[in-house]
Write an enzyme that holds these catalytic residues in place. Structure first.
Site, PDB file in Angstrom:
ATOM      1  N   SER A 171     -14.210  55.019  57.761  1.00  0.00           N
ATOM      2  CA  SER A 171     -14.730  53.711  57.379  1.00  0.00           C
ATOM      3  C   SER A 171     -13.821  52.591  57.867  1.00  0.00           C
ATOM      4  O   SER A 171     -12.592  52.752  57.898  1.00  0.00           O
ATOM      5  CB  SER A 171     -14.853  53.625  55.859  1.00  0.00           C
TER       6      SER A 171
ATOM      7  N   TYR B  44     -11.375  54.430  47.660  1.00  0.00           N
ATOM      8  CA  TYR B  44     -12.097  54.883  48.853  1.00  0.00           C
ATOM      9  C   TYR B  44     -11.386  54.405  50.124  1.00  0.00           C
ATOM     10  O   TYR B  44     -11.214  55.161  51.088  1.00  0.00           O
ATOM     11  CB  TYR B  44     -13.531  54.365  48.814  1.00  0.00           C
TER      12      TYR B  44
END
Length: 301
Positions: free
Chosen positions: A162, A222
């Site tokens: 990501s 995350y």
């Protein structure tokens, strides 16, 4: 490294060569977390391209159902149960691959979790997030490297990551300049440093000091897990290259995808999110390794 959003002539030539089909039905690809979302789409698209796909999932029922759907479409997809955090489960997969196929050619590390939706930034499940996204990826890479088949085209590892884990992102980067420099410098980068970074974060979550420690501000747990994946990708690319292995490892950001992980709040489809991962898996004989991609373009770590 290519500048963000710019493509060189050499890169255009490389894209054109993707029409060269180096793979076959005997090319074995393992996709973790393949029962839904991006993992399912990567499995489907690669099977459509003619590879043999081993779809894995922690939940056997969900994995078998996903595999059945793809098989009914005439695709060469098989299922094997896998929990990336269970050493015995990883071992069983490794032994099965060796016995039935002699190893594998491509590994896609897609299995991951995220418990933050919308504006939420809870770290309640930080331990599980870091373990699944980073340690699970690390476990699979270490277990699969010895099984990766020698090939003139090279074996490939693709880590689904990501942009939230970018070291130098404008809005979500580490505020600790020294740590940022260490993680960004291949000469100082090490597995110990990456592990220590995530361990420090988890310890600060436990003692409640993480909010003032300069960690990424958005989807913090995350983001830290994907920062570790990105750093590990760069490091493994260097180590594998230094050891003379033709194993090319890269990571990519699929974007904000409409999947269960985002609460279906993303702005692109799973099919679009899978595209760059499939594109990386099907590279021709080119030693592209240790890079970060999004939308078929190289971006900065």
């Amino acid at each position: 490294m290519l500048a963000y959003g710019r493509v060189s002539r050499g890169w255009i030539s490389l894209v054109g060569r993707l029409l060269e089909r180096w793979w076959s039905s005997e090319t074995i690809i393992v996709v973790t977390g393949g029962n839904r979302g991006i993992g399912f789409e990567i499995s489907r698209q690669l099977a459509v391209s003619g590879l043999t796909v081993i779809l894995t999932a922690r939940d056997s029922n969900a994995g078998l159902e996903a595999t059945r759907v793809l098989q009914e479409g005439g695709l060469n997809v098989l299922f094997h149960q896998l929990d990336v955090l269970d050493p015995l489960s990883v071992k069983h997969l490794s032994e099965w691959l060796l016995q039935n196929y002699g190893g594998l050619d491509i590994l896609v590390n897609n299995a991951g979790v995220n418990f933050n939706l919308g504006c939420d930034n809870s770290v309640e499940y930080a331990q599980k997030v870091v373990e699944t996204n980073y340690l699970g990826t690390k476990n699979m890479i270490q277990a699969m490297i010895p099984l990766m088949k020698p090939s003139t085209s090279g074996a490939r590892i693709i880590n689904v990551s990501s942009r939230l884990g970018r070291l130098n992102g404008r809005r979500n980067r580490l505020e600790d300049v020294n740590l940022r420099q260490q993680l960004g410098d291949l000469d100082s980068l090490s597995i110990d440093l990456i592990d220590k970074t995530v361990s420090t974060f988890l310890q600060q979550v436990e003692d409640g000091t993480w909010t003032s420690a300069g960690w990424p501000r958005t989807f913090t747990d995350y983001s830290v897990s994907k920062l570790a994946v990105n750093a590990y990708t760069r490091l493994m690319a260097k180590l594998l290259s230094d050891q003379g292995h033709r194993i090319y490892i890269n990571c990519y950001c699929p974007g904000w995808v409409k999947t269960a992980m985002t609460g279906y709040a993303g702005n692109i489809s799973a099919e679009e999110g899978a595209d760059t991962g499939v594109w990386l898996a099907l590279f021709p004989d080119q030693s592209i390794t240790g890079k970060f991609f999004a939308e078929r373009r190289e971006i900065n770590f």
